[in-house]
Write a protein that holds these residues in place. Structure first.
Motif, PDB file in Angstrom:
ATOM      1  N   ILE A 153       0.824  -1.219   0.000  1.00  0.00           N
ATOM      2  CA  ILE A 153       0.000   0.000   0.000  1.00  0.00           C
ATOM      3  C   ILE A 153       0.850   1.257   0.000  1.00  0.00           C
ATOM      4  N   GLU A 156       0.988   2.757  -3.239  1.00  0.00           N
ATOM      5  CA  GLU A 156      -0.273   3.211  -3.834  1.00  0.00           C
ATOM      6  C   GLU A 156      -0.582   4.645  -3.414  1.00  0.00           C
ATOM      7  N   ARG A 159      -5.980   7.196  -3.153  1.00  0.00           N
ATOM      8  CA  ARG A 159      -6.668   6.810  -1.919  1.00  0.00           C
ATOM      9  C   ARG A 159      -7.864   5.902  -2.189  1.00  0.00           C
ATOM     10  N   ARG A 162      -6.461   2.546  -2.178  1.00  0.00           N
ATOM     11  CA  ARG A 162      -6.142   2.155  -0.804  1.00  0.00           C
ATOM     12  C   ARG A 162      -7.405   1.734  -0.063  1.00  0.00           C
ATOM     13  N   THR A 165      -8.554  -1.677  -0.916  1.00  0.00           N
ATOM     14  CA  THR A 165      -7.787  -2.696  -0.193  1.00  0.00           C
ATOM     15  C   THR A 165      -8.308  -2.859   1.223  1.00  0.00           C
ATOM     16  N   TRP A 166      -8.560  -1.722   1.903  1.00  0.00           N
ATOM     17  CA  TRP A 166      -9.050  -1.788   3.283  1.00  0.00           C
ATOM     18  C   TRP A 166     -10.462  -2.370   3.345  1.00  0.00           C
ATOM     19  N   ASP A 209      -6.982   2.956   7.319  1.00  0.00           N
ATOM     20  CA  ASP A 209      -6.204   3.918   6.536  1.00  0.00           C
ATOM     21  C   ASP A 209      -5.558   4.952   7.452  1.00  0.00           C
TER      22      ASP A 209
END
Length: 292
Positions: A153, A156, A159, A162, A165-166, A209
């Motif tokens: 991450i 990356e 956002r 990101r 992913t989260w 995040d």
């Protein structure tokens, strides 16, 4: 008759249109709009001394918008209580009974009342932020150790990616998260259709995040992040609504696109004058959101 699609309006848009009551009222009269409960709360707790953003002006603008045709949204707490009592998913984010009360009543904008309500809102909300972050930090550590996410991450810059992913990571552990946060009974019945499930996954994606940013070398995180948690509620409405209208490119736009990729996210620049902002909104919002 076709039912109009439901549009969530965030505080950034509300603040911009609130500078001109006529524009705000004309917009909500013609479109199927819901104003989140968190917007009313943020109007209450606003400490901004600018004439256009003081609590009294904001609350009066909110009241006028509801009376002109906008709908009042349920608070997250009300939706949680409904799902806890019925053990069924909440069907809508629109609070029809409170909307009716607002349209038929007179809003209290006395300074003492506003201050009292603001203190109550903070008392209810702020402990929840602390709890979420306490759970998110070990979850982040476990994810990074198990999946080597941190290194991936850091590369990356987008956002939205990101948050994707989260969200993906959070969805894998949501059953455990719900069981940890709520009662055993809720843990047995809750699933992805529940509003509290959707709100919790957004809170945790944001919290992950935040922990990630905090662990970056030389990072500096603002002390008061409560506004960010308030800003997540309008995004959670997309679990029941069709579109979100906002100017928040830092949090709401990337989080909404990551969590609800099939829903509409309309980002409008509010740095212009009110008429240009309204023109941009009308250009962006499809006819399907208009009230027939």
């Amino acid at each position: 008759m076709n039912v109009s699609e439901l549009l969530v309006v965030d505080k950034s848009i509300f603040h911009s249109l609130c500078d001109c009551d006529e524009k705000l009222c004309a917009f909500v009269k013609n479109y199927n709009v819901v104003l989140p409960d968190s917007l009313a709360v943020e109007c209450l707790i606003s400490e901004n001394q600018e004439p256009s953003k003081n609590p009294v002006k904001l609350l009066r603008g909110f009241d006028k918008a509801i009376k002109a045709g906008a709908k009042m949204g349920y608070s997250s707490l009300k939706l949680f209580k409904e799902e806890s009592l019925t053990l069924c998913t909440a069907k809508s984010v629109v609070d029809e009974s409170t909307t009716k009360l607002c349209r038929n009543g007179t809003l209290n904008t006395e300074a003492d009342f506003i201050q009292q309500e603001a203190q109550y809102c903070r008392k209810i909300f702020e402990p929840n932020i602390k709890l979420l972050l306490e759970i998110a930090e070990p979850l982040y550590d476990n994810l990074c150790k198990r999946d080597n996410l941190a290194e991936e991450i850091r590369k990356e810059k987008d956002r939205t990616r990101r948050f994707e992913t989260w969200i993906h990571a959070t969805d894998k552990v949501m059953i455990n998260v719900i069981s940890h946060l709520f009662s055993e009974q809720i843990g047995r019945y809750a699933d992805t259709n529940w509003f509290i499930w959707q709100l919790s996954r957004l809170y945790f994606a944001y919290s992950l995040d935040l922990v990630f940013i905090k662990n970056l070398p030389g990072s500096c995180i603002k002390k008061d992040i409560s506004n960010d948690f308030y800003d997540i509620e309008p995004v959670s409405y997309l679990s029941r609504a069709d579109g979100l209208l906002t100017n928040d490119q830092k949090l709401q736009v990337p989080l909404a696109k990551a969590a609800f990729p099939k829903k509409d996210v309309f980002a409008v620049d509010t740095a212009k004058d009110v008429q240009h902002v309204l023109d941009d909104i009308i250009d962006r919002i499809p006819e399907s959101y208009k009230i027939e």
